[in-house]
Design an enzyme around this catalytic site. Structure first.
Site, PDB file in Angstrom:
ATOM      1  CE1 TYR A 153       0.812   0.722   4.380  1.00 55.26           C
ATOM      2  CE2 TYR A 153      -0.921  -0.874   4.811  1.00 55.26           C
ATOM      3  CZ  TYR A 153       0.123  -0.092   5.258  1.00 55.26           C
ATOM      4  OH  TYR A 153       0.480  -0.128   6.577  1.00 55.26           O
ATOM      5  CB  THR A 154       0.638   4.312  -1.973  1.00 65.16           C
ATOM      6  OG1 THR A 154      -0.689   4.760  -1.669  1.00 65.16           O
ATOM      7  CG2 THR A 154       0.621   3.464  -3.237  1.00 65.16           C
ATOM      8  CG  HIS A 205       7.155  -4.092   1.017  1.00 61.60           C
ATOM      9  ND1 HIS A 205       7.262  -2.731   0.874  1.00 61.60           N
ATOM     10  CD2 HIS A 205       8.419  -4.589   0.843  1.00 61.60           C
ATOM     11  CE1 HIS A 205       8.537  -2.423   0.634  1.00 61.60           C
ATOM     12  NE2 HIS A 205       9.256  -3.526   0.611  1.00 61.60           N
ATOM     13  CD  GLU A 213       3.663   0.714  -3.742  1.00 65.94           C
ATOM     14  OE1 GLU A 213       2.713   0.868  -2.950  1.00 65.94           O
ATOM     15  OE2 GLU A 213       4.863   0.707  -3.404  1.00 65.94           O
ATOM     16  CG  ASP A 258       3.780  -2.141   2.408  1.00 64.07           C
ATOM     17  OD1 ASP A 258       4.808  -2.453   3.044  1.00 64.07           O
ATOM     18  OD2 ASP A 258       3.788  -1.927   1.184  1.00 64.07           O
TER      19      ASP A 258
HETATM   20 ZN   LIG Z   1       5.670  -1.565   0.252  1.00 65.98          ZN
END
Ligand SMILES: [Zn+2]
Length: 286
Positions: A49-50, A171, A112, A181
């Site tokens: 996620y960003t 991640h 993403e 994330d």
């Molecule tokens: Zn990441």
């Protein structure tokens, strides 16, 4: 035939255009023989996620030193944005490792998803920069349309590269001491149930392994080895130090998202063993 004068010039300036470009010296024959020992370079799909909105996510991922192959915005349309060609490396994983591989930018596709991550009121830096173990409630839920897009995209990529279920990861799974994330509200179980994406344990197996005595008898090295068997990178000290608990937390974010604590417990161990029973073995390392 090279004239003496031209030849002399070539000796002096070897890069000055003396290579014959009009008549190639050899040809590549790619049809006569074909090898059987080969596999796809792409081995892993990493979801992120960003931690920012559409506009800032686009800017960060297109102008800076970080990028991803695909970006899924929070919008009402049917678009998925391709920022980096799949044949090129995107810079999304950083220092990372999973299933015996490191530097995962070399062998992965990064996706993403625009999402705020931790709700603003729970963000803090009190932990001296170390990773905080946020509970489920602190995470921002994903938009339903985004999840549908992720599902469709991951299905397609996994099929094209024949990616094993275990290698569809977050991640946090590949960088547990640096990243959390896509967080506790990323619906891994739903993706598995509804789209056949990624890995998930069988409830029957989990119940089978829910023996307090077995957990009490398990040594720290044994439990760490079980994490390693699944694919996580974890140190081999005899303690649940911060780095080890970071791995436990990353695992819980993925496989027991309602109660991620960073503390090793019976249910976490049972889920880990159930996963190892179901997904034993490793992919190719030739
Ligand atoms: Zn990441």
């Amino acid at each position: 035939m090279v004239k003496p004068f031209a030849w002399a010039l070539c000796m002096i300036l070897p890069l000055s255009g003396c290579v014959a470009t009009s008549t190639p010296r050899y040809v590549i024959d790619s049809t006569s023989y074909q090898a059987t020992g080969k596999s796809q370079r792409i081995k892993t799909i990493v979801l992120h996620y960003t931690v920012s909105d559409n506009e800032r996510s686009i800017k960060t991922l297109t102008t800076g030193q970080v990028s991803a192959h695909y970006l899924i915005l929070e919008t009402r349309d049917d678009k998925i944005y391709s920022l980096v060609d799949e044949s090129e490396r995107a810079w999304h994983a950083g220092d990372s490792g999973f299933a015996g591989r490191t530097i995962l930018n070399d062998t992965s596709i990064g996706i993403e998803i625009v999402n705020a991550g931790i709700k603003p009121e729970y963000r803090n830096t009190l932990n001296n920069g170390a990773l905080d173990y946020h509970p489920y409630e602190h995470f921002v839920a994903f938009d339903e349309l985004q999840i549908k897009k992720v599902a469709e995209l991951v299905q397609d990529i996994a099929k094209r590269y024949d990616i094993p279920p275990k290698n569809i990861v977050g991640h946090a799974d590949i960088a547990p001491s640096r990243k959390i994330d896509p967080g506790a509200k990323f619906p891994w179980q739903r993706l598995y149930n509804e789209y056949g994406i990624g890995a998930w344990y069988d409830e029957f197996d989990k119940q089978y392994f829910m023996h307090p005595d077995a957990f009490a008898a398990a040594t720290i090295p044994e439990i760490k080895q079980a994490f390693r068997d699944y694919g996580y990178q974890i140190n081999d000290t005899d303690a649940w130090d911060k780095a080890s608990r970071d791995v436990v937390y990353a695992f819980q974010l993925h496989f027991r998202p309602q109660r991620p604590t960073g503390e090793m417990d019976l249910e976490t161990y049972a889920i880990l063993r159930a996963l190892n029973k179901k997904y034993a073995g490793r992919d190719d390392f030739y």
